[in-house]
Design a protein around this motif. Structure first.
Motif, PDB file in Angstrom:
ATOM      1  N   ILE A 143      71.871  80.076 -80.178  1.00 24.33           N
ATOM      2  CA  ILE A 143      70.523  79.346 -80.313  1.00 24.33           C
ATOM      3  C   ILE A 143      70.116  78.928 -79.625  1.00 24.33           C
ATOM      4  O   ILE A 143      70.745  78.427 -78.323  1.00 24.33           O
ATOM      5  CB  ILE A 143      71.603  78.272 -81.752  1.00 24.33           C
ATOM      6  N   VAL A 144      68.758  78.877 -80.079  1.00 25.00           N
ATOM      7  CA  VAL A 144      67.509  77.862 -78.771  1.00 25.00           C
ATOM      8  C   VAL A 144      67.273  76.803 -78.790  1.00 25.00           C
ATOM      9  O   VAL A 144      66.523  76.137 -78.356  1.00 25.00           O
ATOM     10  CB  VAL A 144      66.589  78.642 -78.484  1.00 25.00           C
ATOM     11  N   GLY A 145      67.285  76.398 -80.003  1.00 25.10           N
ATOM     12  CA  GLY A 145      66.639  75.030 -80.901  1.00 25.10           C
ATOM     13  C   GLY A 145      67.695  74.502 -82.191  1.00 25.10           C
ATOM     14  O   GLY A 145      67.323  75.211 -82.756  1.00 25.10           O
ATOM     15  N   HIS A 146      68.613  73.158 -81.815  1.00 27.98           N
ATOM     16  CA  HIS A 146      68.676  72.426 -83.162  1.00 27.98           C
ATOM     17  C   HIS A 146      68.169  71.155 -82.821  1.00 27.98           C
ATOM     18  O   HIS A 146      68.044  71.034 -82.448  1.00 27.98           O
ATOM     19  CB  HIS A 146      70.015  72.748 -83.589  1.00 27.98           C
ATOM     20  N   ARG A 147      68.166  70.409 -84.394  1.00 23.83           N
ATOM     21  CA  ARG A 147      67.512  69.210 -84.697  1.00 23.83           C
ATOM     22  C   ARG A 147      68.895  69.116 -85.718  1.00 23.83           C
ATOM     23  O   ARG A 147      69.462  69.631 -86.640  1.00 23.83           O
ATOM     24  CB  ARG A 147      66.627  68.891 -85.205  1.00 23.83           C
ATOM     25  N   ILE A 148      70.016  67.870 -85.528  1.00 20.35           N
ATOM     26  CA  ILE A 148      70.268  66.976 -86.207  1.00 20.35           C
ATOM     27  C   ILE A 148      69.217  65.585 -86.481  1.00 20.35           C
ATOM     28  O   ILE A 148      69.352  64.639 -86.159  1.00 20.35           O
ATOM     29  CB  ILE A 148      71.540  66.623 -86.435  1.00 20.35           C
ATOM     30  N   GLN A 149      69.327  65.376 -88.146  1.00 17.64           N
ATOM     31  CA  GLN A 149      68.559  63.880 -88.112  1.00 17.64           C
ATOM     32  C   GLN A 149      69.115  63.439 -89.886  1.00 17.64           C
ATOM     33  O   GLN A 149      69.387  64.075 -90.661  1.00 17.64           O
ATOM     34  CB  GLN A 149      66.744  64.339 -88.877  1.00 17.64           C
ATOM     35  N   PRO A 150      69.558  62.282 -89.959  1.00 17.42           N
ATOM     36  CA  PRO A 150      70.191  61.370 -90.210  1.00 17.42           C
ATOM     37  C   PRO A 150      69.368  61.197 -91.181  1.00 17.42           C
ATOM     38  O   PRO A 150      67.896  61.010 -90.579  1.00 17.42           O
ATOM     39  CB  PRO A 150      70.862  60.212 -90.384  1.00 17.42           C
ATOM     40  N   ARG A 151      69.535  61.114 -93.320  1.00 16.17           N
ATOM     41  CA  ARG A 151      68.108  61.083 -93.790  1.00 16.17           C
ATOM     42  C   ARG A 151      68.295  60.779 -94.983  1.00 16.17           C
ATOM     43  O   ARG A 151      69.644  60.909 -95.646  1.00 16.17           O
ATOM     44  CB  ARG A 151      67.101  62.744 -94.006  1.00 16.17           C
ATOM     45  N   GLN A 152      67.598  60.072 -95.593  1.00 15.00           N
ATOM     46  CA  GLN A 152      67.795  59.517 -96.797  1.00 15.00           C
ATOM     47  C   GLN A 152      67.790  60.802 -97.894  1.00 15.00           C
ATOM     48  O   GLN A 152      66.850  61.400 -98.101  1.00 15.00           O
ATOM     49  CB  GLN A 152      66.848  57.712 -97.046  1.00 15.00           C
ATOM     50  N   GLY A 153      68.453  60.210 -99.221  1.00 12.75           N
ATOM     51  CA  GLY A 153      68.620  60.896-100.258  1.00 12.75           C
ATOM     52  C   GLY A 153      69.442  61.392-100.479  1.00 12.75           C
ATOM     53  O   GLY A 153      70.558  61.983 -99.476  1.00 12.75           O
ATOM     54  N   ASN A 154      69.932  62.329-101.891  1.00 12.21           N
ATOM     55  CA  ASN A 154      70.934  62.870-102.038  1.00 12.21           C
ATOM     56  C   ASN A 154      70.410  64.338-101.840  1.00 12.21           C
ATOM     57  O   ASN A 154      70.445  64.967-101.408  1.00 12.21           O
ATOM     58  CB  ASN A 154      71.788  62.768-103.320  1.00 12.21           C
ATOM     59  N   TRP A 155      72.659  64.679-100.755  1.00 13.50           N
ATOM     60  CA  TRP A 155      72.193  66.406-100.432  1.00 13.50           C
ATOM     61  C   TRP A 155      71.768  67.485-101.004  1.00 13.50           C
ATOM     62  O   TRP A 155      71.370  68.293-100.569  1.00 13.50           O
ATOM     63  CB  TRP A 155      73.497  66.187 -99.472  1.00 13.50           C
ATOM     64  N   ARG A 156      72.034  67.093-102.341  1.00 11.78           N
ATOM     65  CA  ARG A 156      71.314  68.484-103.771  1.00 11.78           C
ATOM     66  C   ARG A 156      70.107  68.070-103.659  1.00 11.78           C
ATOM     67  O   ARG A 156      69.328  69.543-103.894  1.00 11.78           O
ATOM     68  CB  ARG A 156      72.241  68.359-104.401  1.00 11.78           C
TER      69      ARG A 156
END
Lengths: 421, 421, 421
Positions: free
Chosen positions: C188-201
């Motif tokens: 892995i050389v680049g990742h991103r975690i971002q909280p988002r609104q909306g249902n996961w489906r």
């Protein structure tokens, strides 16, 4: 109620393996359905129902200086009212104009002894609540005399305004609801009123709670140089209206399984005293002369609580009181007062000390930690431990006193109000 | 309904004592359970149900200048639609793409006469609502011709865009819903559209309300130098679609029991005129020449209202209109217009005066006070007084006209929509 | 389900007139009651019930670097837990102290291998969840050994912390839930975690969706100079855990009825290639050498998805993965990773390119457009079209795999948790 690990038949072998096995297989109990402990407060039905407070008491709501010629809106035990000063006295009245529901607190006083609604000038007598004029319908408006706005009993004491919330009964005199020593021994030098989130019962239980001070507040500046005991044994004693926490033995440190030595004192903290004998008065671990008024009271213990949720913490030379005034189910007023009983010039040094250090240390930080816990407490369910005896005694007191009041109301032909009044 | 003090048997003696006794024992009526007056609007079932507005009318929603090539989202009577201009005309369409519920107002016009959804390029014909292309599925996408998006009737008039909300019936021409004098006598020189909180019915009732102007607005700058009457007597007269408030007598001041003389004029206010005779036109207490178009209308009274909630206030030389456009149950659009009927260059002085002073004084402050009251009105319950006859007549008009419409729909085989459409 | 215009009998004549008549009479269908298409997801009951996610999987929740000696609160599939690092390993535990419901994540580690609640010092063993001490009740507090806090299985991999959410079963090893090529080929050389609104489906369906990229993203900078195909034909192929979109033919432009030629290329955009043959690898319309690890996988198609909602987009020299991690019904975590399989120094140029341009272009803008659509998607109801076959195949996969899991749990004597766990 015992919490045992039983997620399912298939993992029993895994459980015994866990103790010896490496990290890879923890006991799995992320099934959240069943929380341990007491699931509700049905053992105390009146207390459980008193989400928005106990009716039949006087409550402090603001400072006297905050009530003047303009109406001041107040919410108390879920009821919306307003206060207004007229000819030196403070009056209280329901805040909703009966015409179209507009708050009367938006209005003003056009003539002495009255308040007029801002919308159509409906004008009410402050003493009786009678609609004496509808300014926009002429002096002979037929609506006059046909409407009466509910009023509230109001008193001023200790620099604050007190309002009675009841069910139609004659209120007891305010004196009967104040701590006895305050009735004839005045001397408040510092108080504070702060709106806070959280249910009033969590605030009261936090105040009377045996255990948390020694842990939650152990690093507050107020305690910075004096060590806290790690724990103590207590018994609860009732005397009159109040129940007292009587400290039996104090323990300054111990060896805890799984933890080691606790607490770990910082180098700048004083070592605890050798004398761990009983202490009835204060918790400042020093031996100053006790104020004569305070000594006369001969309190069984330094921490006590009474209905409807008044905390009293006795120090050698002053007493700290807290009222937890229910605004509604989700909010309360924190009303704190530090009272010294010395008179005249002799209050000045204390007041200076209070403003300069005590207020900041105590009210600011200690109290801020309490406020934080009250915001995040989420019970029931709850799993109580030994020191929670104080909490159980408080609920029992509240339950019994309220049951007596319900009986009294029935005798008077009045019905106690439910929460949805 | 009479409000009497009867909290319970045990306080009767206390009540009679209250009248003579000093402040210490007010009549206690802080039992909030039973509010006085009418508890609901069940006397007018259609009106009661019309929380989000009356269907079957044209409503102004924005300025013509606000609708261009990009979709503009609008909520009207609880329905979400969008407006878009194409080849000079404005079209209206339901705002929810049927594919996955994304708002079509997020989309754009890729080809004339169409709108494309931003997500997958579903493209709808603006006139018919037909899905004519799914850009991401090729020119022979099978979904074309199988989906039709609901469209709305839209007109432009008086510089604004009007939308018809109905139940499937053919809409009446917009002309039939405009004030008659506006249809053939144009000349708007200043309007204003402002989203406001509060239910549209409170806004309409506030507009047509007899009583409040003389009290709520008495110190608005608009009235600063001219006195307001304290109250007047009125009768309500119906003519055609409109009901009129006809002022009978005006009273400038009086002696009110419990209050004294009212109103109390400030030194800078002019004394009221001797002549308190009937006034049909305007309320500016002066005698300028009346505009001929206005004179021709021969209005029975200066204030009138018609369905679906249009207020008309007639001045000697201009007319002020207000539409209370329901957005949803909790919000409405305030649409106000000051119309002068003189043409051409002769509108310029008025327009200048409007922008310079009238707009600020009237729309800014007066209207701001009305907006405030509409936000805090909370009825039913309500306890009405004599001047509220205008309000009752308005509700009766609304009820009768709506009942006629329901009958018409049934004849057409259509069902009126409930509030949860 | 076909959408036909049938507002009511009385308008049939109007409908046939509409086609030929001028604008004045649009087909009126502003009756919102009946939305077209599928009304719910009852064809896939497990999927419909999985509003807060599918249990029985490992989910990435944060970066390893984000977990240290202080507890870190996490919400995952509606469950509140916290993570903490101790002696190099990460532990997970339910976040609610059983005493009074205060979050344990407000607490701290007073002794190795434990966490203490901030309120009364209840101290839990991180491995087992056992209450080993109540610091405010002395070393022999009777409550010890009577309370066990649920713990969570936690692993670290790919620079992130993974948590298992199950129903009491032994979790499968994390390797079995990772994309196979990642298990033995790190990088892995680049990742991103971002909280988002909306249902996961909606996020997952958006990720695997055939159609939208060519329309929604057509003007994103990422695609600025390379043309997007207008549409293509596809078939869905399953291999092992994954279902693949296999592109059959690409079409670069077409003549659409009602729209004209589409798309309309800007002058700065390159003309599309003549070769519209099959493309299995990547979507960058160029022909660079393919990374050997990627070539070895012999992916049937460049876009694939597997349970519990992992998207894999294969490029010639890197793979882009997305996890849609359910936080609760209304929120999810977007976890994206760009993985290159080259080792050592050879990762540096890619990483630099990633940070410098790819990350900004791809993660910033493309992903921002997806995020926007996921926030405003509102289905069911939904009216699906031909390219939605990918979506139906995904739901079928989810349904079948979940049904197998439910069977397995029953065999183990465990009950699957409902949404209200």
């Amino acid at each position: 109620m015992t919490q045992t690990a039983k997620p399912g038949a298939g993992t029993t072998a895994a459980e015994s393996a866990t103790a010896a096995a490496p990290r890879k297989k923890p006991v799995r109990k992320h099934r959240a359905g069943q929380l341990p402990g007491r699931q509700d407060w049905s053992s105390w039905p009146h207390y459980q129902a008193a989400e928005a407070g106990f009716r039949g008491y006087w409550y402090p709501v603001c400072f006297s200086s905050q009530v003047g010629e303009k109406p001041r809106a107040v919410t108390l035990l879920g009821e919306k009212l307003f206060l207004i000063r007229d000819n030196g006295e403070v009056y209280g009245m329901k805040d909703r104009c009966p015409h179209r529901g507009v708050p009367l607190s938006c209005g003003e006083k056009n003539a002495p002894g009255t308040v007029s609604c801002v919308y159509h000038g409906w004008t009410f007598d402050l003493k009786t609540g009678d609609l004496v004029a509808a300014l926009t319908d002429g002096p002979q408006s037929p609506i006059c005399g046909k409407v009466r706005q509910p009023t509230y009993d109001v008193e001023e004491r200790l620099g604050m305004v007190w309002v009675y919330i009841g069910d139609g009964e004659e209120p007891a005199p305010l004196d009967e609801h104040l701590p006895e020593e305050l009735v004839s021994n005045p001397g408040i030098v510092g108080h504070r009123i702060q709106p806070r989130q959280g249910n009033w019962r969590f605030a009261c239980e936090n105040g009377y709670d045996e255990g948390h001070a020694k842990y939650l507040h152990r690093r507050a500046l107020w305690r910075m140089f004096k060590p806290m005991p790690a724990w103590n044994t207590t018994r609860i004693v009732q005397r009159g209206r109040w129940i007292y926490r009587v400290q039996e033995e104090q323990f300054w440190e111990g060896d805890y399984p799984g933890v080691g030595r606790w607490p770990k004192l910082a180098w700048y903290q004083a070592r605890p005293p050798r004398d761990t004998g009983r202490q009835n008065v204060g918790n400042t671990a020093s031996h100053r002369e006790v104020d004569p008024v305070i000594a006369t009271q001969d309190f069984p213990g330094f921490a006590s609580v009474t209905m409807p949720g008044i905390l009293r913490i006795v120090y050698p030379n002053f007493i700290h009181y807290e009222w937890y005034v229910p605004v509604d189910e989700d909010n309360h007023l924190y009303v704190g007062a530090l009272v010294e009983f010395r008179k005249g010039l002799r209050t000045l040094p204390f007041y200076a000390k209070y403003l300069g250090a005590v207020r900041w240390l105590f009210h600011g930080q200690f109290s801020g930690q309490d406020k934080w816990m009250v915001e995040v407490t989420d019970a029931p369910p709850e799993k109580l431990y030994r020191p929670d005896e104080s909490l159980l005694k408080w609920r029992r007191l509240a339950e019994d006193v309220t049951e007596e009041r319900v009986e009294r109301l029935r005798t008077l032909g009045l019905a106690p109000t439910g929460q949805d009044d």
